[in-house]
Structure formats: structure tokens, C-alpha cells
Design a protein around this motif. Structure first.
Motif, PDB file in Angstrom:
ATOM      1  N   ALA A   1       0.826  -1.209   0.000  1.00  9.97           N
ATOM      2  CA  ALA A   1       0.000   0.000   0.000  1.00  9.97           C
ATOM      3  C   ALA A   1       0.860   1.258   0.000  1.00  9.97           C
ATOM      4  N   ASP A   2       0.316   2.310  -0.593  1.00  7.24           N
ATOM      5  CA  ASP A   2       0.929   3.632  -0.590  1.00  7.24           C
ATOM      6  C   ASP A   2       0.430   4.354   0.658  1.00  7.24           C
ATOM      7  N   TYR A   3       1.286   4.519   1.653  1.00 10.34           N
ATOM      8  CA  TYR A   3       0.863   5.065   2.942  1.00 10.34           C
ATOM      9  C   TYR A   3       0.588   6.566   2.890  1.00 10.34           C
ATOM     10  N   SER A   4       0.889   7.210   1.785  1.00  7.42           N
ATOM     11  CA  SER A   4       0.543   8.624   1.650  1.00  7.42           C
ATOM     12  C   SER A   4      -0.890   8.802   1.168  1.00  7.42           C
ATOM     13  N   HIS A   5      -1.537   7.703   0.763  1.00  7.32           N
ATOM     14  CA  HIS A   5      -2.928   7.760   0.303  1.00  7.32           C
ATOM     15  C   HIS A   5      -3.675   6.542   0.850  1.00  7.32           C
ATOM     16  N   LEU A   6      -4.168   6.667   2.084  1.00  5.41           N
ATOM     17  CA  LEU A   6      -4.893   5.570   2.713  1.00  5.41           C
ATOM     18  C   LEU A   6      -6.209   6.078   3.290  1.00  5.41           C
TER      19      LEU A   6
END
Length: 264
Positions: free
Chosen positions: A148-153
């Protein structure tokens, strides 16, 4: 989200998991899914996992219960997931990294339910819940965030995938009798014997018993009840450690026996 949409979303998820596609946020008509819709997806995922009759629900995980983890994931609310019995392992277990998309290890306090957990009322409070617990243990939650991209959750999108739970590794269980309200247990994560991070059991919500109260309320809202013998993972007190082949992780929490896991 209607039943057909839920089943279709889970069908796509199964395809993505098989293809090792990276985690994506869930949308309906270009809007984020709600938590209610996410938990409907979670229920469908679990129904499929349990369909053969060879598995069962071993407990619940509550995620994003600390300010550290909420900041780490960029979200602002706790989420729940179910733990399958097939994913529960004892301390000293070996996990194969290749069995996961991106394997994460989370350092937690686990509570074992000993008797039904009452709803909190004006006549009782969180402290009364300690009598509902018959064992506690240092634990690792096993997660797979699918890169996952942790800047967009979003909490809802994580919850939809059973809050990323892929099991638990449990340390030796002890009676909670000598641990008071379970707060202020100091934790330390070690990698190959070297300490790398610390945290406290007090960091989860207002303490582990508050997490127990929260998950009991969640279960009731979903027409379920916490059952004796089920384990509750109360949330990572240390940010997720992403697994590296050849490393051994140990988590020490207060005077509890440490929990260890090796990565192959």
C-alpha cells in the motif's frame, strides 16, 4: 453497496491477490466507500474463507489504536478485523515472506476472553472489564498491506480487506491477575537481538481494556458476541516492521514472556 456489488468487489480482490496487484483504495461512483460498506465486504471475505467448514474465527484484531499507527497510516479512527484460527501460531514460528505480498509484523498485547463482555453502562466502567479476561500475552499481528501507498490511505479501504489481518503469533499466555489495568506495560521490539523501537500498552486508545470495550461494541453491532477462548489483538504499540528474510523479531512487553518469529 448492494450484495452484487459486494460480491463483485471481493471477486476483484481475489483476482488482485492472485496477481499480486498492489493495494488500491475502494471507490463507488468515485466516492470512498463507507465503513459500513467496508465491513460488508469483510463479512463476504470471511464467509468465503469459512465456507469449507475447516476454519473458524479465533478472535478479533483492532487496528490503528495508537496515535503512532494513525499517523503512520494517515488515518484517524480504529478499525476491526477477524482472526482466522488457521492463521494463529505459537511463539517461535517461522513465516515465509514469499507467502505474502508485503509481510508486516506488528507488536501488540493480546487478551483472551474468559467470559462474556458486558456493555458499558453508568453502573460499570472500563476497569470492570478486567474480570472478563483470563489470559494475556505478548503477540505479533501478521499483516499483509499488499504494498500500500501510505501517503494515500483510508480506514474504510483497509477495513474492507479484513483490516489486512493474516493471523497472529502468540507468546506464552499468563494470568492478568498481576498486571492491574494492563496499562503502562513497556514494550521493546528487537531485530536479531538488537532493540530497534519501544512503546507502551498505554498508547492504545485509553488502554487495552478500552480496546476490549470497543471491540465488544463492534461485535454486538454486527450481531456477534465475543466468546470465551477468543483472542483480541489490541493494536500495534510500535509502527509496523516490514519483514526481511533472515531476520528474527522479538517483542518484550512488561514481564510477559517475549514472543518471537523468524522470517524465511
Amino acid at each position: 453497496m448492494h450484495g452484487d456489488q459486494i460480491r463483485s468487489s471481493v471477486d476483484r480482490l481475489e483476482i488482485h491477490i492472485a496477481a499480486r496487484t498492489a493495494f488500491q483504495l475502494y471507490r463507488i461512483d468515485d466516492r470512498p466507500i463507507t465503513l459500513d460498506e467496508a465491513y460488508s465486504m469483510q463479512a463476504e471475505i470471511l464467509a468465503r474463507a469459512l465456507r469449507s467448514g475447516s476454519d473458524s474465527i479465533a478472535g478479533y484484531k483492532v487496528g490503528l489504536t495508537t496515535a503512532k499507527m494513525q499517523a503512520f497510516c494517515g488515518v484517524k479512527e480504529p478499525i476491526a478485523g477477524r482472526i482466522l484460527k488457521s492463521g494463529v501460531r505459537a511463539s517461535g514460528a517461522t513465516l515465509r515472506k514469499s507467502d505474502f505480498h508485503r509481510l508486516g509484523i506488528e507488536s501488540e498485547l493480546a487478551l483472551r476472553v474468559g467470559k462474556p463482555v458486558p456493555a458499558l453502562t453508568a453502573s460499570n466502567d472500563v476497569a470492570d472489564l478486567i474480570g472478563c479476561i483470563d489470559a494475556i500475552a505478548a503477540a505479533f499481528e501478521v499483516i499483509d498491506d499488499r504494498d500500500a501507498d501510505y501517503s494515500h490511505l483510508e480506514a474504510s479501504s483497509i477495513a474492507a480487506e479484513n483490516s489486512w489481518n493474516r493471523g497472529a503469533v502468540l507468546g506464552e499466555a499468563m494470568s492478568p491477575a498481576d498486571f492491574g489495568d494492563l496499562c503502562n506495560l513497556q514494550g521493546r521490539l528487537l531485530v536479531n537481538g538488537e532493540p530497534v523501537a519501544t512503546g507502551s500498552s498505554s498508547d492504545v486508545m485509553s488502554g487495552p481494556l478500552s480496546v476490549l470495550a470497543w471491540v465488544a461494541q463492534f461485535a454486538r453491532a454486527n450481531d456477534e458476541e465475543l466468546r470465551p477462548g477468543q483472542w483480541i489483538l489490541t493494536g500495534s504499540i510500535i509502527p509496523t516492521k516490514f519483514a526481511v528474510v533472515g531476520e528474527t523479531y522479538s517483542f518484550e512487553l512488561g514481564s510477559l514472556p517475549p514472543v518471537t518469529v523468524e522470517i524465511a
